[in-house]
Design a protein around this motif. Structure first.
Motif, PDB file in Angstrom:
ATOM      1  N   THR A 147      -3.595   0.070   1.413  1.00 41.03           N
ATOM      2  CA  THR A 147      -2.666  -0.159   2.641  1.00 41.03           C
ATOM      3  C   THR A 147      -1.417  -0.258   2.537  1.00 41.03           C
ATOM      4  OG1 THR A 147      -2.545  -2.738   2.269  1.00 41.03           O
ATOM      5  CG2 THR A 147      -4.573  -2.020   3.701  1.00 41.03           C
ATOM      6  N   GLY A 148      -0.509  -0.143   3.131  1.00 37.40           N
ATOM      7  CA  GLY A 148       0.953   0.132   2.984  1.00 37.40           C
ATOM      8  C   GLY A 148       1.573  -0.899   2.086  1.00 37.40           C
ATOM      9  N   ALA A 187       1.829   0.371  -1.086  1.00 33.31           N
ATOM     10  CA  ALA A 187       2.787   1.246  -1.380  1.00 33.31           C
ATOM     11  C   ALA A 187       4.083   0.823  -1.603  1.00 33.31           C
ATOM     12  CB  ALA A 187       2.987   2.490  -0.162  1.00 33.31           C
ATOM     13  N   ASP A 203      10.754   2.222   4.183  1.00 33.68           N
ATOM     14  CA  ASP A 203       9.226   1.911   4.882  1.00 33.68           C
ATOM     15  C   ASP A 203       9.159   2.777   6.187  1.00 33.68           C
ATOM     16  OD1 ASP A 203       7.229   0.654   6.615  1.00 33.68           O
ATOM     17  OD2 ASP A 203       7.349  -1.393   5.927  1.00 33.68           O
ATOM     18  N   ILE A 222       6.050   2.825   7.532  1.00 32.20           N
ATOM     19  CA  ILE A 222       4.531   2.639   7.955  1.00 32.20           C
ATOM     20  C   ILE A 222       4.315   2.571   9.356  1.00 32.20           C
ATOM     21  CG2 ILE A 222       2.811   0.881   8.005  1.00 32.20           C
ATOM     22  CD1 ILE A 222       3.741   0.066   5.149  1.00 32.20           C
ATOM     23  N   GLY A 267       1.703   4.419   5.747  1.00 30.56           N
ATOM     24  CA  GLY A 267       0.497   4.100   5.812  1.00 30.56           C
ATOM     25  C   GLY A 267      -0.304   4.930   6.734  1.00 30.56           C
ATOM     26  N   SER A 326      -2.358   4.777   1.665  1.00 27.35           N
ATOM     27  CA  SER A 326      -0.897   4.428   1.718  1.00 27.35           C
ATOM     28  C   SER A 326      -0.245   5.778   0.834  1.00 27.35           C
ATOM     29  CB  SER A 326      -0.435   3.331   1.321  1.00 27.35           C
ATOM     30  OG  SER A 326      -0.967   2.981  -0.196  1.00 27.35           O
TER      31      SER A 326
END
Length: 388
Positions: free
Chosen positions: A65-66, A69, A172, A174, A195, A207
């Motif tokens: 998942t994010g 990352a 980020d 996401i 993500g 991700s």
């Protein structure tokens, strides 16, 4: 559980609705991830995902998942004890800075009210004062999923350049990638975190890190411990279309189809669609007499709208009424916003009629929950939708 006719309205800001064609693509038989067919798939995806990030450089894909990352961005570029500048723009920005602290990094936290994005002027001020160049990276959430507030990444990079500071810029995306205009190369971002479960219209479980040449060079001397997240083995295997460990093959099938959908619509059109739906949603909120959480119109999100309810209203009870009566899920308030807001996701596989149905459900739910509204938000949104 009582059977509910029709399709569930999943209007949280992620995971988002997965298009039927993407689901069908994911149902294909799994293949040998060391064989030639997979090599062709991997080579194609590693190339075709780059335009979504606005980069010509490498994009690493993780079966994670994010959150994974996030960690990859930090451990590949930094050394233990180095300082990162973070901004308290919402729940997820807070979690990312907490992760940095747990990893042994020093956090220079800029406090915030969760109603504004990261301030480029503060970036300029703090970096100019950092004559010892102790700040190694600036961490920014482009679109804060918990608040519907964006940060002006291009302006933040300009502030960094004006200060002539060598810090990396880690961003980020996401809940913005594939939904909002984003330009990794043009904006001078060093690591972009993303993500699969939002604008890319996939289930959770994949991700990404998009990596600048500067970040890649930094990774060669960075000493944070890393194994699973290490860019080195990943990039070496990626050169041949492979991965150093087992990838999520079926999600990759889905990514291929999702990229096709984005390409066929055209990213410019995708971004315009999201902007239009966000404008219609904000028109509805204002017509109801409620308040959009984001205060600066330059920082409005095109992916979601966070709606602030009156002090005497429990937003979670409103959400519960809407779920019970109309089988529609809205996003909850997180952290300090619990019970104070609900979030309407309008990103991914989403069109005018889906938005109209969503806002109709919200409007009816507000009435059933006893929340007084000033007027028809649905009518205001429909008027906006009919102007183009």
């Amino acid at each position: 559980m009582t059977y509910a006719a029709g399709r569930h309205f999943l209007q949280i800001p992620g995971p988002t609705n997965v298009p039927d064609s993407v689901l069908r693509a994911m149902s294909a038989a799994t293949i040998d991830h060391r064989g030639p067919d997979f090599q062709a798939l991997g080579t194609e995806l590693l190339r075709d995902v780059r335009p979504v990030f606005g980069t010509t450089g490498p994009v690493v894909m993780y079966p994670a998942t994010g959150t994974g990352a996030w960690e990859a961005a930090l451990v590949n570029t930094l050394n233990p004890g180095e300082t990162v500048m973070c901004f308290e723009t919402g729940h997820f920005a807070t979690l990312w800075q907490e992760m940095a602290g747990r990893l042994g990094l020093r956090v220079d936290l800029v406090p915030g009210d969760w109603r504004h994005g990261a301030d480029p002027a503060v970036v300029a001020e703090r970096l100019a004062a950092d004559t010892g160049r102790r700040i190694a990276a600036v961490c920014v959430v482009h679109n804060e999923t918990s608040t519907g507030v964006t940060s002006r990444v291009a302006e933040i990079r300009a502030a960094m350049d004006a200060a002539d500071h060598p810090a990396l810029l880690l961003v980020d995306t996401i809940s913005s990638l594939g939904s909002m205009d984003y330009r990794h190369d043009e904006w001078g971002v060093d690591v972009t975190v993303a993500g699969s479960q939002k604008g890319l219209m996939l289930p959770p479980g994949m991700s990404f890190n998009a990596i600048s040449a500067k970040a890649l060079e930094r990774s060669r001397t960075a000493t944070m411990p890393r194994t699973f997240w290490d860019w080195g083995p990943m990039l070496a295997a990626n050169e041949r279309g492979f991965f150093p460990y087992t990838p999520n093959t079926n999600l990759m099938y889905g990514l291929k189809e999702a990229l096709r959908l984005l390409h066929d619509e055209g990213l410019v059109n995708v971004f315009a669609r999201h902007t239009r739906h966000a404008e219609a949603t904000r028109a509805a909120v204002r017509a109801w007499g409620l308040e959009v959480l984001a205060l600066d119109e330059r920082e409005y999100s095109s992916a979601l709208t966070a709606v602030l309810v009156p002090d005497d209203v429990d937003a979670d009870k409103v959400r519960a009424v809407i779920l019970d009566r109309f089988d529609m899920s809205l996003g909850a308030g997180l952290g300090r916003l619990a019970g104070r807001i609900f979030r309407i996701g309008h990103l991914g596989a989403f069109n005018d009629l889906t938005l109209a149905g969503t806002l109709a459900g919200v409007q009816m739910g507000l009435g059933l929950a006893g929340v007084p509204v000033a007027g028809s938000g649905l009518d205001a949104a429909l008027e906006r939708l009919q102007t183009d």
